[in-house]
Enzyme design. Structure first.
Site, short mmCIF file in Angstrom:
data_model
loop_
_atom_site.label_atom_id
_atom_site.label_comp_id
_atom_site.label_asym_id
_atom_site.label_seq_id
_atom_site.Cartn_x
_atom_site.Cartn_y
_atom_site.Cartn_z
N ASP A 228 0.87 -1.19 0.00
CA ASP A 228 0.00 0.00 0.00
C ASP A 228 0.90 1.23 0.00
O ASP A 228 2.12 1.13 0.19
CB ASP A 228 -0.91 0.00 1.26
CG ASP A 228 -2.17 0.84 1.08
OD1 ASP A 228 -2.05 2.06 0.83
OD2 ASP A 228 -3.27 0.29 1.18
N ASP B 167 4.08 2.57 -4.47
CA ASP B 167 3.06 3.20 -5.30
C ASP B 167 2.80 2.29 -6.49
O ASP B 167 3.63 2.15 -7.39
CB ASP B 167 3.55 4.58 -5.76
CG ASP B 167 2.49 5.32 -6.56
OD1 ASP B 167 1.50 4.69 -7.00
OD2 ASP B 167 2.65 6.54 -6.75
N ALA C 177 -20.65 -2.44 -6.96
CA ALA C 177 -22.04 -2.31 -7.44
C ALA C 177 -22.20 -1.04 -8.28
O ALA C 177 -23.23 -0.90 -8.96
CB ALA C 177 -22.99 -2.30 -6.25
N CYS C 178 -21.21 -0.14 -8.26
CA CYS C 178 -21.27 1.06 -9.10
C CYS C 178 -21.17 0.73 -10.58
O CYS C 178 -21.31 1.61 -11.43
CB CYS C 178 -20.16 2.04 -8.71
SG CYS C 178 -20.47 2.82 -7.11
N TYR D 38 -15.79 6.35 -11.55
CA TYR D 38 -15.46 5.18 -10.72
C TYR D 38 -16.06 3.88 -11.27
O TYR D 38 -15.39 2.86 -11.38
CB TYR D 38 -15.96 5.46 -9.30
CG TYR D 38 -15.75 4.36 -8.29
CD1 TYR D 38 -14.50 4.14 -7.72
CD2 TYR D 38 -16.81 3.54 -7.89
CE1 TYR D 38 -14.32 3.13 -6.79
CE2 TYR D 38 -16.63 2.54 -6.95
CZ TYR D 38 -15.39 2.34 -6.40
OH TYR D 38 -15.20 1.34 -5.47
N ASN E 154 -21.50 -1.80 -0.77
CA ASN E 154 -21.41 -1.05 0.51
C ASN E 154 -20.90 -1.90 1.68
O ASN E 154 -21.69 -2.38 2.49
CB ASN E 154 -22.77 -0.46 0.89
CG ASN E 154 -23.19 0.61 -0.07
OD1 ASN E 154 -22.42 1.50 -0.40
ND2 ASN E 154 -24.41 0.52 -0.55
N LYS F 46 -21.77 11.05 13.29
CA LYS F 46 -22.70 12.15 13.62
C LYS F 46 -23.50 11.82 14.88
O LYS F 46 -23.69 12.68 15.74
CB LYS F 46 -23.64 12.41 12.44
CG LYS F 46 -22.94 13.06 11.25
CD LYS F 46 -23.88 13.24 10.05
CE LYS F 46 -23.14 13.77 8.84
NZ LYS F 46 -24.01 13.96 7.66
P1 NAD Z 1 -9.62 1.89 1.10
O1 NAD Z 1 -9.52 3.25 0.52
O2 NAD Z 1 -9.68 1.76 2.58
O3 NAD Z 1 -8.40 0.98 0.56
C1 NAD Z 1 -7.78 1.20 -0.68
C2 NAD Z 1 -6.28 1.27 -0.42
O4 NAD Z 1 -5.62 1.44 -1.69
C3 NAD Z 1 -5.88 2.47 0.45
O5 NAD Z 1 -5.24 2.05 1.63
C4 NAD Z 1 -4.95 3.28 -0.44
O6 NAD Z 1 -3.85 3.86 0.24
C5 NAD Z 1 -4.47 2.21 -1.42
N1 NAD Z 1 -3.93 2.84 -2.62
C6 NAD Z 1 -4.46 3.88 -3.32
N2 NAD Z 1 -3.62 4.25 -4.30
C7 NAD Z 1 -2.56 3.42 -4.23
C8 NAD Z 1 -1.35 3.31 -4.98
N3 NAD Z 1 -1.08 4.16 -5.98
N4 NAD Z 1 -0.45 2.35 -4.65
C9 NAD Z 1 -0.71 1.50 -3.60
N5 NAD Z 1 -1.83 1.56 -2.85
C10 NAD Z 1 -2.74 2.52 -3.17
O7 NAD Z 1 -10.89 1.20 0.41
P2 NAD Z 1 -11.65 -0.17 0.75
O8 NAD Z 1 -13.01 0.19 1.19
O9 NAD Z 1 -10.81 -1.05 1.60
O10 NAD Z 1 -11.79 -0.78 -0.72
C11 NAD Z 1 -10.96 -1.83 -1.21
C12 NAD Z 1 -11.39 -2.19 -2.63
O11 NAD Z 1 -12.79 -2.53 -2.66
C13 NAD Z 1 -11.23 -1.02 -3.62
O12 NAD Z 1 -10.85 -1.52 -4.87
C14 NAD Z 1 -12.64 -0.46 -3.71
O13 NAD Z 1 -12.87 0.22 -4.93
C15 NAD Z 1 -13.47 -1.73 -3.60
N6 NAD Z 1 -14.84 -1.47 -3.14
C16 NAD Z 1 -15.08 -1.12 -1.84
C17 NAD Z 1 -16.39 -0.88 -1.43
C18 NAD Z 1 -16.72 -0.51 0.00
O14 NAD Z 1 -17.91 -0.41 0.31
N7 NAD Z 1 -15.75 -0.29 0.89
C19 NAD Z 1 -17.45 -0.97 -2.35
C20 NAD Z 1 -17.16 -1.31 -3.66
C21 NAD Z 1 -15.86 -1.58 -4.05
#
Ligand code: NAD
Length: 330
Positions: free
Chosen positions: A33, A51, A117-118, A147, A176, A198
């Site tokens: 990460d 990165d 789901a988006c 997204y 979600n 909140k």
């Molecule tokens: P989160 O933001 O907590 O985790 C994503 C992580 O990716 C972060 O820690 C961020 O630092 C890391 N990241 C971003 N850019 C980066 C880079 N350039 N290099 C390395 N790491 C990088 O989000 P989450 O809720 O844990 O989501 C995880 C996955 O699930 C994502 O792909 C998200 O799109 C997908 N998702 C989540 C939800 C939800 O409800 N939480 C819903 C639909 C999809």
């Protein structure tokens, strides 16, 4: 020898929970990460700050790895995704393309992509009654601007890599996901965490602001169930996109009432009708999930929200934003 697993986004909400689950099962795990987990130390055997937009870093991350759970993404609640489309599409495309290609070059056998789901079309989500969305409903496509389109494109990329290169890809469409150790403040938080924060901060009898009229509906899945689902999906033979969510529909107003009850407070609501709200109604059809995973999410919304509310209160107390509770007297 046991499998060597890479979790990208391991400093994030779901990634951190997934690393904990995999290491507790005895797997060797590398987490990658941009940042370390915010609220507790990682349990990964190897944690690298990289990165993943960069190709060389993706090669380093996937070296010697058998299976990749790809969770790294630019991510946030509706307020964030509606106002950062270029950043989301640019960064997540670079992360995903470089990660899947590096996994292939380094000989990984499986790659699980976390979609959303988006990806489902806006024209199926205009009603608060929200007919549950089946996996095939994603087409004809009209995904969430920015997204959602990036997620849908990457889902197809996974199919092409499986068909043309033989990389076993899996695709989870999250609905979600919420729970403890998730972001609850700062602009990237999602509705359950924002509502819990909140309610924690408002006095009994006070007023909280709700985005939209509150009649918009969603389903919410507890993070431990999400982690169990993607572990099962990765180890299944199912190569197509699969919903990972709960199928209990609830309006935002009902969610506020639920959190208020857990908090033991009576509150009034004001509604900001200019705030971003996303689709009008969305629910998951879990028929395929039950068939493929021989399982379904187990944690009730009430139980999951109670655990999340407790986590957020503890964080707010530690930050001095809430008076510490006197457990001796409670
Ligand atoms: P989160 O933001 O907590 O985790 C994503 C992580 O990716 C972060 O820690 C961020 O630092 C890391 N990241 C971003 N850019 C980066 C880079 N350039 N290099 C390395 N790491 C990088 O989000 P989450 O809720 O844990 O989501 C995880 C996955 O699930 C994502 O792909 C998200 O799109 C997908 N998702 C989540 C939800 C939800 O409800 N939480 C819903 C639909 C999809």
């Amino acid at each position: 020898m046991s499998k060597r697993i890479l979790v990208t986004g391991a400093g994030g909400f779901i990634g951190h929970h997934l690393v904990k689950h995999l290491t507790s099962q005895g797997y060797w795990v590398r987490g990658v990460d941009l940042k370390r987990p915010e609220y507790e130390p990682t349990t990964a055997h190897d944690f690298q700050l990289l990165d993943l937009r960069r190709w060389d870093n993706c090669l380093q991350a996937t070296a010697g790895i058998d299976e990749v759970y790809a969770l790294a993404a630019e991510m946030g609640g509706i307020g964030f995704i509606e106002s950062n489309k270029a950043v989301i599409v640019r960064d997540s495309t670079m992360i995903n393309m470089h990660t899947i290609e590096a996994a292939r070059v380094n000989g990984a056998s499986r790659f699980l992509f976390t979609s959303s789901a988006c990806v489902y079309p806006g024209y199926r989500q205009r009603d608060t009654n929200a007919t549950p969305l089946k996996e095939e409903d994603a087409y004809p496509a009209d995904a969430e601007d920015g997204y959602g389109w990036e997620k849908l494109y990457m889902e197809r990329t996974c199919r092409h890599y499986r068909e043309d290169f033989g990389l076993e890809t899996r695709v989870a469409r999250f609905h979600n996901i919420f729970g403890p150790l998730g972001t609850y403040d700062g602009g990237r938080e999602k509705s359950p965490a924002a509502i819990c924060r909140k309610l924690a901060l408002v006095e009994d009898g006070g007023t909280i602001e709700v985005w939209g009229d509150g009649l918009q509906t969603r389903s919410y899945c507890y993070v431990a169930d999400c982690v169990e689902a993607i572990f099962r999906l990765m180890n299944s033979d199912f190569p197509h996109p699969l919903n990972v969510g709960q199928d209990r529909l609830i309006s935002i107003n009902e969610l506020v009432d639920m959190v208020a009850k857990i908090a033991g407070k009576k509150v009034h609501r004001t509604h900001d009708l200019t705030a971003p709200q996303g689709v009008r109604g969305r629910n998951s059809d879990n028929s395929k999930l039950r068939e493929v995973l021989k399982w379904e999410p187990q944690v009730s919304l009430e139980e999951g929200i109670a655990r999340t509310y407790e986590f957020i209160c503890t964080q707010l107390e530690a930050a001095g934003r809430l008076p510490a509770r006197d457990f001796a007297r409670a």
